[in-house]
Motif scaffolding. Structure first.
Motif, PDB file in Angstrom:
ATOM      1  N   GLU A   1     -30.061   2.152  -8.602  1.00  0.00           N
ATOM      2  CA  GLU A   1     -29.356   3.407  -8.806  1.00  0.00           C
ATOM      3  C   GLU A   1     -29.120   3.735 -10.286  1.00  0.00           C
ATOM      4  N   PRO A   2     -30.185   3.921 -11.054  1.00  0.00           N
ATOM      5  CA  PRO A   2     -30.010   4.313 -12.453  1.00  0.00           C
ATOM      6  C   PRO A   2     -29.435   5.727 -12.566  1.00  0.00           C
ATOM      7  N   ALA A   3     -28.434   5.864 -13.412  1.00  0.00           N
ATOM      8  CA  ALA A   3     -27.755   7.153 -13.576  1.00  0.00           C
ATOM      9  C   ALA A   3     -28.652   8.138 -14.305  1.00  0.00           C
TER      10      ALA A   3
ATOM     11  N   ALA B   1     -34.916   9.842 -23.028  1.00  0.00           N
ATOM     12  CA  ALA B   1     -33.472  10.009 -22.901  1.00  0.00           C
ATOM     13  C   ALA B   1     -33.170  11.157 -21.957  1.00  0.00           C
ATOM     14  N   SER B   2     -32.033  11.037 -21.264  1.00  0.00           N
ATOM     15  CA  SER B   2     -31.582  12.121 -20.424  1.00  0.00           C
ATOM     16  C   SER B   2     -30.693  13.048 -21.223  1.00  0.00           C
ATOM     17  N   LEU B   3     -30.289  14.158 -20.608  1.00  0.00           N
ATOM     18  CA  LEU B   3     -29.448  15.116 -21.310  1.00  0.00           C
ATOM     19  C   LEU B   3     -28.062  14.518 -21.540  1.00  0.00           C
ATOM     20  N   PRO B   4     -27.432  14.836 -22.662  1.00  0.00           N
ATOM     21  CA  PRO B   4     -26.156  14.205 -23.014  1.00  0.00           C
ATOM     22  C   PRO B   4     -25.001  14.753 -22.187  1.00  0.00           C
TER      23      PRO B   4
ATOM     24  N   LEU C   1     -27.958   9.017 -22.548  1.00  0.00           N
ATOM     25  CA  LEU C   1     -28.617   8.018 -21.713  1.00  0.00           C
ATOM     26  C   LEU C   1     -30.015   7.806 -22.271  1.00  0.00           C
ATOM     27  N   GLU C   2     -30.264   6.619 -22.796  1.00  0.00           N
ATOM     28  CA  GLU C   2     -31.500   6.345 -23.527  1.00  0.00           C
ATOM     29  C   GLU C   2     -32.367   5.316 -22.807  1.00  0.00           C
ATOM     30  N   ASN C   3     -33.667   5.346 -23.136  1.00  0.00           N
ATOM     31  CA  ASN C   3     -34.650   4.388 -22.622  1.00  0.00           C
ATOM     32  C   ASN C   3     -34.643   4.342 -21.092  1.00  0.00           C
ATOM     33  N   LEU C   4     -34.614   5.527 -20.495  1.00  0.00           N
ATOM     34  CA  LEU C   4     -34.499   5.599 -19.047  1.00  0.00           C
ATOM     35  C   LEU C   4     -35.665   4.910 -18.352  1.00  0.00           C
TER      36      LEU C   4
ATOM     37  N   THR D   1     -34.457  -1.634 -21.068  1.00  0.00           N
ATOM     38  CA  THR D   1     -33.432  -1.482 -22.111  1.00  0.00           C
ATOM     39  C   THR D   1     -32.626  -0.193 -21.932  1.00  0.00           C
ATOM     40  N   MET D   2     -32.523   0.275 -20.690  1.00  0.00           N
ATOM     41  CA  MET D   2     -31.692   1.445 -20.419  1.00  0.00           C
ATOM     42  C   MET D   2     -30.282   1.215 -20.945  1.00  0.00           C
ATOM     43  N   ARG D   3     -29.672   2.282 -21.481  1.00  0.00           N
ATOM     44  CA  ARG D   3     -28.330   2.123 -22.040  1.00  0.00           C
ATOM     45  C   ARG D   3     -27.651   3.483 -22.174  1.00  0.00           C
ATOM     46  N   ILE D   4     -26.330   3.421 -22.242  1.00  0.00           N
ATOM     47  CA  ILE D   4     -25.527   4.592 -22.559  1.00  0.00           C
ATOM     48  C   ILE D   4     -25.088   4.443 -24.006  1.00  0.00           C
ATOM     49  N   SER D   5     -25.562   5.314 -24.866  1.00  0.00           N
ATOM     50  CA  SER D   5     -25.123   5.292 -26.262  1.00  0.00           C
ATOM     51  C   SER D   5     -23.902   6.200 -26.399  1.00  0.00           C
TER      52      SER D   5
END
Length: 501
Positions: free
Chosen positions: A43-45, A305-308, A324-327, A331-335
């Motif tokens: 379930e990736p956001a 990246a997804s929309l901020p 939301l980067e590196n979807l 290395t997916m992450r929330i910056s």
């Protein structure tokens, strides 16, 4: 995400323009316990929405994304995609968020075919989130918006785009919903940004950046949407440069600005970031006139990246940014980028003296409100406030930059400890002119007398020395006042009227 515009000149424009004093600092990844995925990486956001679901003064997280995609040897349809919607409750406070683990939520949003990309706001005035979701898909893959409105007994009523009289979008189009009061009339409007796909001869595809605006002509409790209006409010001047817009008050002047992202056709793997600022017309209608870059935010990010998400998570009113980067990678992450434009948090300490609440901060604007209802108290805009009824109260403090802070709620009981003390207090004459006599017939002496005007501001104060005191009123203007008398550690409130010939 497809290349949808041509606009390197816009990049030069952004860096040539002066920037309003917003400064961001990178504060790390996956902050405050926010979960980009479940513990098992499922379930990736794709989108975070922040809303005070439990009405405790802080923002909880609503998360939407793709659960799974069925690719077992069949042609792709939107039914192949399974989405999820979850909630992370904020167990911190409005200044220090701390999110609990994910819990499934809002199952009604999943009862549609197409994208489940939501935006939330309270359209019907019940303090529960209503949702605008993009997009429904029909059998020809044409898309339309869907509106979910909360029901009094729980759950949601669902309205298709045609029920809202909002037209469909052609197959292959893509839009992201945002909700904002674009015309400053007190209700929420719908803004959709993205692109419309047009088909030319030989099935040639052409994606055209477009903003769609549905004006709410109803009320804050009964919405009625009219639209779609395309590329309104001056945004057409920026559409050869921008494609996706996130709405928010970027410069803290109480209107709707746009956080913008776009691509160019030279490097399709890069998304550029900038802001488009609003200078409303005299009737409140949005009027987008200028663009600027942001200090501390990356000028460009990878296309993965997804929309901020724009949200004030530290209680100072300026908008922080989540990217939301590196979807769909390891290395997916929330910056997290904290907006530090509002430097030095406003002192939100409130002291209570008897029934009077006193804000410690000076040189700011004050607005006292009822914590039980969330409604502002008309005229309660002074540093001191004396409630007229028992309840829980707090104050919103705003400085000259537009930065704000809110105090914790204070409980106030407007009554004597018992009926006996009320009976022991005699106040007269009432109405009064030049003076009023305060006679306390109990065994204790009067400790203090305060006179408050209708704004809750103390205009007279007298320290008592006995059981009978005279409060001079010759320099007090005519009107209604509250007289607060403290004796033996207990406080009694009386209303008095001052007359002038």
């Amino acid at each position: 995400m497809r290349t949808i515009l041509r606009g390197l000149p816009f990049l030069a424009l952004l860096f040539a323009l002066p920037t309003w004093g917003q400064i961001f600092e990178a504060k790390g990844y996956n902050p405050f316990g926010l979960q980009l995925t479940k513990a098992d990486t499922s379930e990736p956001a794709m989108r975070f929405i922040f809303y005070d679901l439990d009405l405790d003064g802080d923002k909880d997280a609503i998360i939407a994304g793709i659960d799974s995609i069925d690719q077992q040897g069949q042609s792709f349809t939107f039914k192949s995609i399974k989405y999820f919607v979850s909630v992370q409750e904020n167990k911190g406070d409005r200044w220090n968020p701390a999110f609990e683990s994910r819990q499934p939520a809002f199952p009604e949003l999943l009862q549609m075919t197409g994208f489940v990309y939501p935006a939330a706001a309270d359209f019907n005035g019940d303090k529960k989130p209503d949702f605008v979701v993009c997009c429904d898909a029909d059998e020809y893959l044409n898309l339309s918006v869907r509106y979910f409105e909360s029901k009094p007994g729980g759950g949601y009523n669902s309205f298709a785009g045609e029920q809202l009289r909002l037209n469909d979008f052609s197959a292959g189009s893509f839009f992201v919903p945002e909700i904002a009061d674009m015309d400053q009339d007190g209700d929420f409007d719908i803004v959709m940004s993205g692109f419309v796909r047009y088909f030319g001869e030989g099935s040639e595809e052409n994606d055209v950046a477009t903003m769609l605006y549905a004006k709410n002509t109803g009320s804050p409790t009964d919405p009625n949407f009219v639209g779609w209006y395309q590329n309104t409010n001056g945004i057409a001047a920026f559409l050869n440069k921008s494609a996706f817009f996130m709405a928010g008050d970027l410069d803290l002047d109480d209107d709707v600005d746009l956080f913008s992202m776009w691509q160019d056709d030279i490097n399709e793997d890069v998304l550029f970031i900038g802001g488009i600022y609003n200078e409303p017309l005299i009737n409140g209608k949005a009027n987008f006139v200028s663009a600027a870059s942001f200090l501390g935010l990356p000028a460009q990010i990878d296309d993965a990246a997804s929309l901020p998400t724009l949200v004030d998570l530290d209680g100072d009113r300026d908008l922080d940014v989540f990217l939301l980067e590196n979807l769909l990678t390891d290395t997916m992450r929330i910056s997290y980028y904290e907006n530090i434009s509002c430097t030095g948090q406003i002192d939100n300490t409130v002291t209570k003296s008897g029934s009077t609440l006193n804000a410690n901060a000076i040189g700011v604007e004050y607005q006292w409100f009822n914590c039980n209802t969330g409604e502002d108290i008309p005229g309660a805009t002074q540093r001191n406030f004396l409630p007229t009824t028992t309840g829980s109260y707090a104050v919103k403090l705003t400085d000259v930059q537009g930065c704000e802070n809110i105090s914790t709620c204070q409980s106030v009981v407007i009554s004597a400890t018992n009926d006996t003390q009320t009976d022991l207090l005699i106040v007269g004459p009432n109405p009064a002119k030049d003076y009023v006599l305060i006679n306390f017939k109990g065994s204790e002496q009067i400790d203090r007398i305060q006179l408050f005007n209708a704004d809750g501001r103390a205009v007279k104060e007298l320290n008592g020395t006995g059981n009978m005191e005279r409060l001079e009123l010759s320099d007090v203007t005519a009107g209604q006042y509250l007289l607060e008398v403290t004796a033996g550690g207990q406080t009694t409130i009386r209303k008095i009227v001052v007359l002038r010939q």
